[in-house]
Motif scaffolding. Structure first.
Motif, PDB file in Angstrom:
ATOM      1  N   UNK A 282      26.888  77.865  79.887  1.00 12.98           N
ATOM      2  CA  UNK A 282      28.163  78.080  79.203  1.00 12.98           C
ATOM      3  C   UNK A 282      28.994  76.793  79.159  1.00 12.98           C
ATOM      4  N   UNK A 283      28.589  75.823  78.315  1.00 19.15           N
ATOM      5  CA  UNK A 283      29.342  74.569  78.224  1.00 19.15           C
ATOM      6  C   UNK A 283      30.735  74.734  77.638  1.00 19.15           C
ATOM      7  N   UNK A 333      20.261  69.308  74.179  1.00 18.64           N
ATOM      8  CA  UNK A 333      19.701  67.957  74.198  1.00 18.64           C
ATOM      9  C   UNK A 333      20.469  67.088  75.184  1.00 18.64           C
ATOM     10  N   UNK A 334      19.716  66.273  75.913  1.00 14.81           N
ATOM     11  CA  UNK A 334      20.328  65.298  76.817  1.00 14.81           C
ATOM     12  C   UNK A 334      19.725  63.930  76.529  1.00 14.81           C
ATOM     13  N   UNK A 335      20.559  62.926  76.572  1.00 16.98           N
ATOM     14  CA  UNK A 335      20.076  61.548  76.419  1.00 16.98           C
ATOM     15  C   UNK A 335      21.186  60.599  76.802  1.00 16.98           C
ATOM     16  N   UNK A 336      20.851  59.615  77.597  1.00 19.88           N
ATOM     17  CA  UNK A 336      21.758  58.528  77.874  1.00 19.88           C
ATOM     18  C   UNK A 336      21.373  57.332  77.039  1.00 19.88           C
ATOM     19  N   UNK A 337      22.198  56.293  77.021  1.00 16.82           N
ATOM     20  CA  UNK A 337      21.856  55.108  76.237  1.00 16.82           C
ATOM     21  C   UNK A 337      20.523  54.478  76.632  1.00 16.82           C
ATOM     22  N   UNK A 343      16.034  67.554  77.788  1.00 21.16           N
ATOM     23  CA  UNK A 343      16.694  68.861  77.781  1.00 21.16           C
ATOM     24  C   UNK A 343      17.388  69.042  79.124  1.00 21.16           C
ATOM     25  N   UNK A 344      18.610  69.547  79.091  1.00 26.30           N
ATOM     26  CA  UNK A 344      19.334  69.753  80.339  1.00 26.30           C
ATOM     27  C   UNK A 344      20.326  70.885  80.190  1.00 26.30           C
ATOM     28  N   UNK A 345      20.436  71.695  81.247  1.00 26.79           N
ATOM     29  CA  UNK A 345      21.513  72.665  81.303  1.00 26.79           C
ATOM     30  C   UNK A 345      22.844  71.953  81.463  1.00 26.79           C
ATOM     31  N   UNK A 346      23.918  72.596  81.041  1.00 31.31           N
ATOM     32  CA  UNK A 346      25.236  71.952  81.073  1.00 31.31           C
ATOM     33  C   UNK A 346      26.119  72.560  82.142  1.00 31.31           C
ATOM     34  N   UNK A 430      32.768  70.753  92.780  1.00 29.52           N
ATOM     35  CA  UNK A 430      32.770  69.829  91.646  1.00 29.52           C
ATOM     36  C   UNK A 430      32.968  70.547  90.312  1.00 29.52           C
ATOM     37  N   UNK A 431      33.105  71.868  90.367  1.00 32.05           N
ATOM     38  CA  UNK A 431      33.379  72.696  89.182  1.00 32.05           C
ATOM     39  C   UNK A 431      32.353  72.474  88.067  1.00 32.05           C
ATOM     40  N   UNK A 432      31.100  72.328  88.492  1.00 29.37           N
ATOM     41  CA  UNK A 432      30.020  72.191  87.515  1.00 29.37           C
ATOM     42  C   UNK A 432      29.354  73.519  87.213  1.00 29.37           C
ATOM     43  N   UNK A 433      29.494  74.503  88.123  1.00 28.84           N
ATOM     44  CA  UNK A 433      28.814  75.782  87.980  1.00 28.84           C
ATOM     45  C   UNK A 433      29.700  76.906  88.504  1.00 28.84           C
ATOM     46  N   UNK A 434      29.677  78.029  87.810  1.00 28.70           N
ATOM     47  CA  UNK A 434      30.469  79.211  88.162  1.00 28.70           C
ATOM     48  C   UNK A 434      29.501  80.274  88.672  1.00 28.70           C
TER      49      UNK A 434
END
Length: 448
Positions: A282-283, A333-337, A343-346, A430-434
């Motif tokens: 749930x981003x 989709x996930x990608x850094x420079x 692929x990544x969960x948000x 860190x409020x990344x996951x509920x």
């Protein structure tokens, strides 16, 4: 980010994209930039005062169905042109990936800066004073010997995405955090306990909550001892349940399924967990620090039911993995420079259950710390064996602190052996996951 910097990035990105088109290719550009302040204290003295800034360009090109990436930390025109040529050259040496394409949309996407980037005028002197007070308040604990790990960090960052099709996406955010880890000793016993606090504005940091939790955990764990070896029902606290799911996140990942290493690659539309369990990505939950409105390909985010009533509804996908399996893109989709498309969960959310009354009945083990989480787990088989500490509880009351034990089991079996799911959601610090409390039945515990 200032309007001038944003305009410069747009100009630089256009030059990059023009160069890509001249090479008869398509492509996209990610520009990540940021500024940070890091402070650390040592017995009332400032041990670290570090100000840093970064800017990195990452390009992905697709030519003749082949994908190449390159990056540059320099922003002059020659460096950016060299980056494009390197990506073109890298594409020439790669295997064909006909499913990987540049997002064809021409949207103009942006995040809500009122949420992600509120104005914060807290001075550096105020942040230093906060750090000193945090360290001294933890040091005042009865058995605390030192606070070897502590800090205050303030970060402002931005991401821009530009594609050869004309899509642009921009987000900017800021946050501050503070943390403290205390070393406590009583007789022959010692323990290290820590906690943190996070906010978009520095004024949202809660010094008292960190101090209280660290000191309470230190006092408790100094008295901790192993318990009898047998099977226990186990509840992982809001920090540890997130860590456990992260270790086995491969099972939800479409990229690992495409690569043939996902144990759930053939489990979609099948029961994989107790029917009480529902998990979302749930981003779009604005209260979390994983809140975002677009993914690394520039697609608008959405809320995705991953597991619903125990059934695996979908894996998480980017455009490539979705095409590979002929399913809907979940826009993960996930990608850094510096990286390739992944692929990544948000922002994981575990929905409340109805078992609050059963959750704390009888004897169970509350786990508040795990060690050896990656070396002690096999993400494919699901088997795990972690060092653990926490509390032996009965009917919702803590009977004793527990340490020096090992908890072992199988993650995929554990999801089917859920006894109860609570109805109160809570964020990890860190409020990344509920998440909610989940009681897992009959995990093996080795103690004394």
């Amino acid at each position: 980010m200032s309007q001038t910097n944003h305009a410069n990035h747009a100009r630089q990105a256009q030059k990059i994209l023009d160069s890509i088109k001249k090479n008869n290719a398509t492509g996209d550009v990610i520009i990540d930039a940021g500024n940070s302040l890091s402070l650390k204290a040592n017995k009332g003295e400032l041990e670290e005062y570090k100000v840093s800034s970064s800017q990195i360009f990452g390009v992905r090109v697709i030519k003749d169905n082949k994908v190449g990436t390159a990056y540059s930390e320099a922003s002059d025109d020659d460096a950016l042109e060299l980056m494009v040529q390197q990506a073109i050259q890298n594409a020439g040496f790669s295997q064909a990936e006909p499913l990987e394409m540049i997002n064809a949309q021409t949207d103009q996407l942006s995040s809500d800066e009122r949420i992600l980037n509120p104005e914060d005028n807290t001075s550096t002197d105020e942040k230093i004073a906060f750090l000193f007070e945090l360290e001294s308040s933890v040091l005042a604990g009865k058995h605390v010997q030192s606070v070897p790990y502590n800090g205050v960090n303030s970060t402002s960052s931005s991401r821009s995405i530009y594609t050869s099709s004309g899509l642009t996406a921009f987000t900017q955010q800021r946050f501050s955090n503070a943390y403290a880890y205390a070393l406590a000793k009583q007789g022959d016993n010692n323990t290290m306990q820590g906690h943190g606090t996070l906010g978009r504005k520095f004024s949202e940091l809660d010094l008292n909550s960190v101090t209280k939790k660290v000191l309470n955990d230190c006092e408790s764990m100094l008295l901790g001892k192993p318990i009898a070896s047998k099977n226990y029902d186990v509840i992982f606290d809001e920090e540890m349940i997130v860590n456990v799911f992260n270790v086995f996140s491969m099972a939800l990942n479409g990229r690992s399924a495409k690569d043939g290493v996902n144990p759930w690659r053939e489990k979609v539309a099948k029961q994989v967990a107790n029917n009480q369990l529902t998990i979302l990505d749930n981003p779009l939950n604005k209260q979390g620090f994983g809140y975002q409105t677009f993914d690394a390909e520039g697609f608008a985010n959405q809320t995705t039911h991953i597991i619903k009533n125990g059934e695996l509804k979908t894996l998480l996908h980017n455009s490539v993995t979705a095409k590979h399996f002929n399913v809907a893109n979940t826009f993960n989709a996930s990608r850094g420079p510096k990286s390739t498309l992944g692929v990544s969960g948000v922002q994981m959310e575990i929905k409340p259950g109805t078992g609050q009354g059963e959750l704390y009945e009888g004897e169970y083990l509350l786990i508040t710390d795990l060690t050896g989480m990656h070396s002690g787990a096999n993400a494919i088989s699901g088997d795990f064996s972690f060092g653990a500490s926490g509390y032996l509880c009965k009917d919702g009351e803590r009977l004793q602190a527990v340490r020096g034990i090992t908890v072992a089991g199988n993650f995929y079996q554990m999801l089917n052996n859920i006894k109860a799911i609570g109805n109160i959601q809570k964020w990890n610090w860190t409020k990344s996951d509920l998440v909610v409390d989940i009681r897992f039945a009959d995990l093996s515990v080795s103690g004394k």
